[in-house]
Design an enzyme around this catalytic site. Sequence first.
Site, PDB file in Angstrom:
ATOM      1  N   ASN A   1     -11.882   1.679  12.623  1.00  0.00           N
ATOM      2  CA  ASN A   1     -10.941   1.671  13.739  1.00  0.00           C
ATOM      3  C   ASN A   1     -10.853   3.079  14.311  1.00  0.00           C
ATOM      4  O   ASN A   1     -10.401   4.010  13.638  1.00  0.00           O
ATOM      5  CB  ASN A   1      -9.558   1.199  13.276  1.00  0.00           C
ATOM      6  CG  ASN A   1      -9.511  -0.298  13.089  1.00  0.00           C
ATOM      7  OD1 ASN A   1      -9.598  -1.056  14.041  1.00  0.00           O
ATOM      8  ND2 ASN A   1      -9.387  -0.727  11.846  1.00  0.00           N
TER       9      ASN A   1
ATOM     10  N   CYS B   1       0.848  -1.188   0.000  1.00  0.00           N
ATOM     11  CA  CYS B   1       0.000   0.000   0.000  1.00  0.00           C
ATOM     12  C   CYS B   1       0.886   1.241   0.000  1.00  0.00           C
ATOM     13  O   CYS B   1       1.693   1.437   0.904  1.00  0.00           O
ATOM     14  CB  CYS B   1      -0.908  -0.013   1.229  1.00  0.00           C
ATOM     15  SG  CYS B   1      -2.004   1.406   1.317  1.00  0.00           S
TER      16      CYS B   1
ATOM     17  N   CYS C   1     -11.812  10.011   8.648  1.00  0.00           N
ATOM     18  CA  CYS C   1     -10.408   9.728   8.333  1.00  0.00           C
ATOM     19  C   CYS C   1      -9.491  10.706   9.052  1.00  0.00           C
ATOM     20  O   CYS C   1      -9.663  11.922   8.945  1.00  0.00           O
ATOM     21  CB  CYS C   1     -10.198   9.806   6.822  1.00  0.00           C
ATOM     22  SG  CYS C   1      -8.501   9.498   6.321  1.00  0.00           S
TER      23      CYS C   1
ATOM     24  N   SER D   1      -7.206   3.754  -5.564  1.00  0.00           N
ATOM     25  CA  SER D   1      -8.391   4.158  -4.818  1.00  0.00           C
ATOM     26  C   SER D   1      -8.566   5.665  -4.875  1.00  0.00           C
ATOM     27  O   SER D   1      -7.609   6.418  -4.663  1.00  0.00           O
ATOM     28  CB  SER D   1      -8.272   3.716  -3.355  1.00  0.00           C
ATOM     29  OG  SER D   1      -9.372   4.181  -2.608  1.00  0.00           O
TER      30      SER D   1
END
Length: 418
Positions: A337, A143, A157, A238
């Site tokens: 999370n 990633c 986020c 993404s």
Amino acid sequence: MTDVLTENAPQTDAPAKQDGPSLSDFVSRAANGQAADGRRDLVGITREELTELMAGMGESKFRVKQLWNWIYNRGVTDIEDMTNISKKLRDRLAQDFYVGRPVLTADQKSTDDTHKWLMKFHDGNEAETVYIPDRNEDRGAVCISSQVGCTLTCKFCHTGTQLLVRNLTPGEIVSQFMVARDSYGEWPTPANGIRRLSNIVMMGMGEPLFNYENVRDALRIAMDGEGISISRRRITLSTSGVVPEIVRCGEDLGVGLAISLHAPDDDLRNEIMPINKKYPLKELMDACRNYPGMSNARPITMEYVMLKGVNDKPEHARALAKLVKGVHCKFNLIPFNKWPGSDYECTPTNDIKKFAQILLDNGYEAPIRWPRGRDILAACGQLKSESQRQRKSRVGAAGNAGGCGKSDAGNEGIVAAQ
């Protein structure tokens, strides 16, 4: 869990010398892939530009092929090691160029084998890169970040609470994957196609389509069959929905597409993802329907973070099924999370399973992506801010040079080995 800080990490609190290049000169050079001494990094230069540079030195295209092989197939980091190039030319190249890597300032490995690196670039800015091994096969995805910081303000986020510092260059983007290969000794590029670092996902810090040209050039380097040689079918990009660049990305690169969706209607998406006010869902879905290469065999991935009481009701799932009609897609359901300061909570597991079943009943795959790397803060929404804080507490580093807290690789979604 292992947690190693590199011995040779540059110290940021040393007094600056007065007789060298100014800070503005240093930052300007770093942004253009140059070292403090003015030499240029060969990593990140496109094949076309490298051809022009060699022609300007009176060298043939064959030299380009040799250099490309040494840098991207064999992974050398020293021009002197390019032994099939004459000593005279090596010395000449070394005067103006070098083969760079970011400085590795932290290296952590989870009990579940997720691997995270904190990398420092020439101007002191940092980004994190994560390797997510496949649970069932000896392979996995790396990633990669595209920016330091982020211009978006997605409410769920952590990166959205911090400012954009700058775009990463093509070299800084592709070199994240090269550092991962260094770590696993995966040089030269395996000729049989069997490799641990099998996939690339552009899902780290930043919005890749707000840095499109640099991301495009970096991925073209990664896909080049004479170098790193990652198939476009093993690369996923993404985006939060930068509509004008989506079809362009498909035409130029043909890589897999993931959409950070997270809401089934404009009102809710406007609230948690303000980019939707500029590119509403109708425009986003139209762009997805027209994405080159989309098919049943290669669906678009719709990333959906599960927020308790916000976007996780049965009616939301049914609305999603209607929204994506005509788009060959699947969903990735991401348990949220929690990060410090966030008011959101994760949807209970049983409710996530019910949500997934509604999507499945409507004909859409909806796997739940369970957290990975939590013990090294590499799970969804847990990246750089915490590792930066921990590193400071251990080594007494002064200030966050990058001005940014963490990567959003988690909440934007990590899709391994598709």
